[in-house]
Design a protein around this motif. Structure first.
Motif, PDB file in Angstrom:
ATOM      1  N   ALA A 143      20.134  37.581 -49.449  1.00 39.71           N
ATOM      2  CA  ALA A 143      18.661  37.270 -49.806  1.00 39.71           C
ATOM      3  C   ALA A 143      18.387  35.931 -50.615  1.00 39.71           C
ATOM      4  O   ALA A 143      17.813  35.059 -50.152  1.00 39.71           O
ATOM      5  CB  ALA A 143      17.767  38.389 -50.250  1.00 39.71           C
ATOM      6  N   ILE A 144      19.296  35.945 -51.678  1.00 42.57           N
ATOM      7  CA  ILE A 144      19.283  34.645 -52.542  1.00 42.57           C
ATOM      8  C   ILE A 144      19.866  33.564 -51.875  1.00 42.57           C
ATOM      9  O   ILE A 144      19.388  32.535 -51.791  1.00 42.57           O
ATOM     10  CB  ILE A 144      20.137  35.262 -54.110  1.00 42.57           C
ATOM     11  N   GLU A 145      20.995  33.723 -51.280  1.00 47.94           N
ATOM     12  CA  GLU A 145      21.601  32.802 -50.321  1.00 47.94           C
ATOM     13  C   GLU A 145      20.690  32.145 -49.495  1.00 47.94           C
ATOM     14  O   GLU A 145      20.541  30.845 -49.317  1.00 47.94           O
ATOM     15  CB  GLU A 145      22.875  33.094 -49.784  1.00 47.94           C
ATOM     16  N   ASN A 146      19.985  33.035 -48.731  1.00 51.55           N
ATOM     17  CA  ASN A 146      18.955  32.580 -47.564  1.00 51.55           C
ATOM     18  C   ASN A 146      17.784  32.037 -48.156  1.00 51.55           C
ATOM     19  O   ASN A 146      17.195  30.964 -47.516  1.00 51.55           O
ATOM     20  CB  ASN A 146      18.525  33.709 -46.884  1.00 51.55           C
ATOM     21  N   LEU A 147      17.257  32.140 -49.471  1.00 55.63           N
ATOM     22  CA  LEU A 147      16.340  31.536 -49.951  1.00 55.63           C
ATOM     23  C   LEU A 147      16.498  30.158 -49.917  1.00 55.63           C
ATOM     24  O   LEU A 147      15.535  29.155 -50.028  1.00 55.63           O
ATOM     25  CB  LEU A 147      15.952  32.283 -51.123  1.00 55.63           C
ATOM     26  N   VAL A 227      24.399  26.944 -40.683  1.00 52.38           N
ATOM     27  CA  VAL A 227      23.924  26.365 -39.400  1.00 52.38           C
ATOM     28  C   VAL A 227      23.063  27.264 -38.524  1.00 52.38           C
ATOM     29  O   VAL A 227      22.098  26.861 -37.718  1.00 52.38           O
ATOM     30  CB  VAL A 227      25.340  25.949 -38.617  1.00 52.38           C
ATOM     31  N   ALA A 228      23.307  28.691 -38.585  1.00 55.78           N
ATOM     32  CA  ALA A 228      22.810  29.628 -37.721  1.00 55.78           C
ATOM     33  C   ALA A 228      21.178  29.688 -38.393  1.00 55.78           C
ATOM     34  O   ALA A 228      20.298  29.731 -37.602  1.00 55.78           O
ATOM     35  CB  ALA A 228      23.420  31.040 -37.943  1.00 55.78           C
ATOM     36  N   GLN A 229      21.258  29.690 -39.791  1.00 57.48           N
ATOM     37  CA  GLN A 229      19.666  29.801 -40.469  1.00 57.48           C
ATOM     38  C   GLN A 229      18.915  28.546 -39.980  1.00 57.48           C
ATOM     39  O   GLN A 229      17.713  28.532 -39.714  1.00 57.48           O
ATOM     40  CB  GLN A 229      19.839  29.866 -41.710  1.00 57.48           C
ATOM     41  N   ILE A 230      19.688  27.192 -40.104  1.00 63.39           N
ATOM     42  CA  ILE A 230      18.883  25.819 -39.766  1.00 63.39           C
ATOM     43  C   ILE A 230      18.555  26.108 -38.432  1.00 63.39           C
ATOM     44  O   ILE A 230      17.261  25.615 -38.005  1.00 63.39           O
ATOM     45  CB  ILE A 230      19.782  24.944 -40.305  1.00 63.39           C
ATOM     46  N   ARG A 233      15.296  27.813 -36.699  1.00 66.69           N
ATOM     47  CA  ARG A 233      14.044  26.968 -36.946  1.00 66.69           C
ATOM     48  C   ARG A 233      14.138  25.635 -36.327  1.00 66.69           C
ATOM     49  O   ARG A 233      12.880  25.263 -35.888  1.00 66.69           O
ATOM     50  CB  ARG A 233      13.938  26.941 -38.625  1.00 66.69           C
ATOM     51  N   TRP A 234      15.070  25.009 -36.318  1.00 62.02           N
ATOM     52  CA  TRP A 234      15.317  23.707 -35.805  1.00 62.02           C
ATOM     53  C   TRP A 234      16.370  23.865 -34.719  1.00 62.02           C
ATOM     54  O   TRP A 234      17.496  23.249 -35.055  1.00 62.02           O
ATOM     55  CB  TRP A 234      15.839  22.539 -36.861  1.00 62.02           C
ATOM     56  N   PRO A 235      15.992  24.385 -33.428  1.00 61.55           N
ATOM     57  CA  PRO A 235      17.204  24.536 -32.537  1.00 61.55           C
ATOM     58  C   PRO A 235      17.613  23.474 -31.902  1.00 61.55           C
ATOM     59  O   PRO A 235      18.900  23.168 -31.355  1.00 61.55           O
ATOM     60  CB  PRO A 235      16.250  25.279 -31.406  1.00 61.55           C
ATOM     61  N   ARG A 236      16.986  21.890 -32.292  1.00 65.53           N
ATOM     62  CA  ARG A 236      17.657  20.804 -31.631  1.00 65.53           C
ATOM     63  C   ARG A 236      18.106  20.075 -32.577  1.00 65.53           C
ATOM     64  O   ARG A 236      18.622  18.845 -32.187  1.00 65.53           O
ATOM     65  CB  ARG A 236      16.324  20.205 -30.778  1.00 65.53           C
ATOM     66  N   VAL A 237      18.155  20.317 -33.752  1.00 62.33           N
ATOM     67  CA  VAL A 237      18.575  19.400 -34.684  1.00 62.33           C
ATOM     68  C   VAL A 237      20.008  19.010 -34.701  1.00 62.33           C
ATOM     69  O   VAL A 237      20.799  20.028 -34.426  1.00 62.33           O
ATOM     70  CB  VAL A 237      18.307  19.713 -36.014  1.00 62.33           C
ATOM     71  N   ARG A 238      20.636  17.949 -34.770  1.00 62.15           N
ATOM     72  CA  ARG A 238      21.844  17.598 -34.821  1.00 62.15           C
ATOM     73  C   ARG A 238      22.432  17.611 -36.011  1.00 62.15           C
ATOM     74  O   ARG A 238      21.832  17.116 -36.987  1.00 62.15           O
ATOM     75  CB  ARG A 238      22.048  16.067 -34.029  1.00 62.15           C
TER      76      ARG A 238
END
Length: 462
Positions: A143-147, A227-230, A233-238
């Motif tokens: 949870a801390i890492e994800n924050l 990358v999975a967490q990013i 929320r941003w599925p199209r980000v390069r």
């Protein structure tokens, strides 16, 4: 019966016939009056409360004097203010501004201060993933890492088209008998080898590791998580990963290629690579001898190692002649020639990676992320996270409150010195708490502007 006496005041050289006397009898005075900006930034982000949610408290409620949220906030604020040791909190617990930041002016018990001392905070830092009989506070590492990533994502109003994630490993010197201590030949001492991931200034990962490993060990797994967490929320980000030659490993490059993530890594030179740019080195030497200035040439070619790479990859070689000798350098990348030419790729994209080293210096030099003196790696990892959260908090202050001011690009240490370390007299009445800072403060205008911006940002979107 012992005699009660007071220490005499200190006398200094007279000025215009008047005696100059100094003593520590000013009452409720703090050296951290400007720290109110930290509290305002926290209210705008909700950082401390969200970090506290990552902990579990199994203490008996009727016996609790200091909640987990206040303990976490006290430690993060103190690190941001320059107090690296838990021992400092035996005095800080009586500081009126620290009480204001904690939102608690008086203690329930007569033998306690409004905020915690070193022993209570030490129990927080020694918390475990699962509570025990003697460790009632536990924390959730995931949870801390994800924050960290969540706070990074929330700092953007809209999804960017592309982000560059900088990876780097650095040394965290050890001077005791800590768990996981190993000697590192490159750094010449016993140390940990933490892995940092930044996206520009924002920090999104700080992972403590033993030093008896390759610099890239665990990088693929860490990038898979980030990358999975990013992309959730941003599925199209390069996404472009950028790092030095310590990360040019088959496992990480193959993972990037399989997951549509671009990469740009330094590549350790060898005889085969130097031979590839032999002509460019001769041309650079000839130009340098004619002009008397350093010269460089670039070559773009395909390359594969003899046995460790699974495929041929694009490599850019820099043939440079400087200081009377050759200085060949190489990078390997998934970017195409159409996206970035050889010179632009090296000089404008790859060399910008060096800025990350300044961010690590801020974390370790200004915010004490390398003070890992606990016996266990678990406790030292938590210390690293707390220091990293202090960095995130100051970065948010810079982004929200100090944009377009002289402190817009200032380091954490400079912001602390100029805006937090302000002496102030604290007066508490029934209706208000007045923190009177000096009229001659040279940065009062920037401080006021930051406070107003943070007030507007409270409770609003990023």
């Amino acid at each position: 019966m012992p005699t009660e006496c007071s220490a005499p005041s200190l006398e200094f050289a007279a000025v215009e016939g008047r005696a100059v006397i100094a003593d520590f009898d000013g009452g409720a005075i703090t050296s951290d009056g400007g720290a109110l900006l930290l509290g305002a930034t926290d209210l705008a982000l909700g950082l401390v409360d969200r970090l506290a949610v990552c902990f579990r408290d199994q203490r008996r409620p009727e016996l609790i004097e200091h909640s987990v949220a206040r303990l976490v906030g006290q430690r993060v604020f103190a690190l941001a203010l320059g107090y690296e040791d838990l021992n400092d909190h035996d005095e800080l617990r009586h500081d009126p501004v620290m009480a204001v930041l904690a939102g608690k002016l008086t203690a329930r018990r007569s033998d306690c201060a409004p905020v915690a001392g070193k022993s209570t905070l030490n129990r927080l830092e020694l918390s475990r993933p699962v509570a025990t009989r003697y460790h009632k506070i536990s924390h959730d590492p995931t949870a801390i890492e994800n924050l960290f990533v969540t706070l990074f994502l929330e700092a953007h109003r809209t999804a960017p088209r592309q982000i560059i994630l900088d990876l780097d490993a650095t040394d965290d010197p050890l001077h005791g008998d800590q768990e996981g201590k190993f000697f590192h030949g490159y750094y010449g001492g016993y140390c940990y080898l933490p892995l940092y991931v930044f996206c520009g200034r924002p920090l999104i990962s700080a992972k403590l590791r033993r030093s008896n490993i390759d610099a890239s060990a665990g990088a693929a797994e860490e990038m898979a998580r980030l990358v999975a967490q990013i992309r959730a929320r941003w599925p199209r980000v390069r996404i472009l990963l950028r790092a030095d030659s310590g990360f040019a490993r088959e496992a990480l490059m193959a993972w990037c290629e399989d997951n549509k993530v671009d990469y740009l890594f330094g590549l350790a030179r060898n005889n085969r690579l130097v031979e590839e740019i032999a002509v460019e080195l001769l041309q650079a030497e000839d130009e340098a001898s004619r002009t008397g200035k350093p010269a460089r040439r670039f070559k773009d070619f395909r390359y594969a190692t003899l046995d460790s790479w699974s495929r041929r990859r694009r490599v850019v070689g820099k043939g440079e002649w400087t200081g009377g000798e050759a200085n060949p350098r190489f990078v390997v990348t998934s970017l195409t020639k159409a996206e970035a030419g050889a010179r632009f790729l090296y000089e404008q994209i790859y060399c910008a990676r060096g800025e990350m080293e300044n961010r690590i210096k801020e974390c370790q030099g200004d915010l004490f992320a390398d003070r890992t003196s606990s016996a266990t790696m678990r406790a030292n990892q938590l210390r690293l996270w707390l220091a990293s959260m202090a960095y995130v908090l100051i970065c948010a202050l810079r982004r929200i409150g100090l944009a377009h001011t002289r402190f817009a690009e200032a380091t954490c240490g400079t912001i602390r010195l100029k805006l937090f370390k302000i002496g102030a007299r604290v007066t508490t009445s029934v209706r208000r708490i007045k923190i009177a800072m000096p009229s001659a403060c040279p940065y009062a205008q920037e401080w006021r502007l930051a406070a107003a911006r943070l007030q507007r940002a409270r409770g609003s979107p990023a």
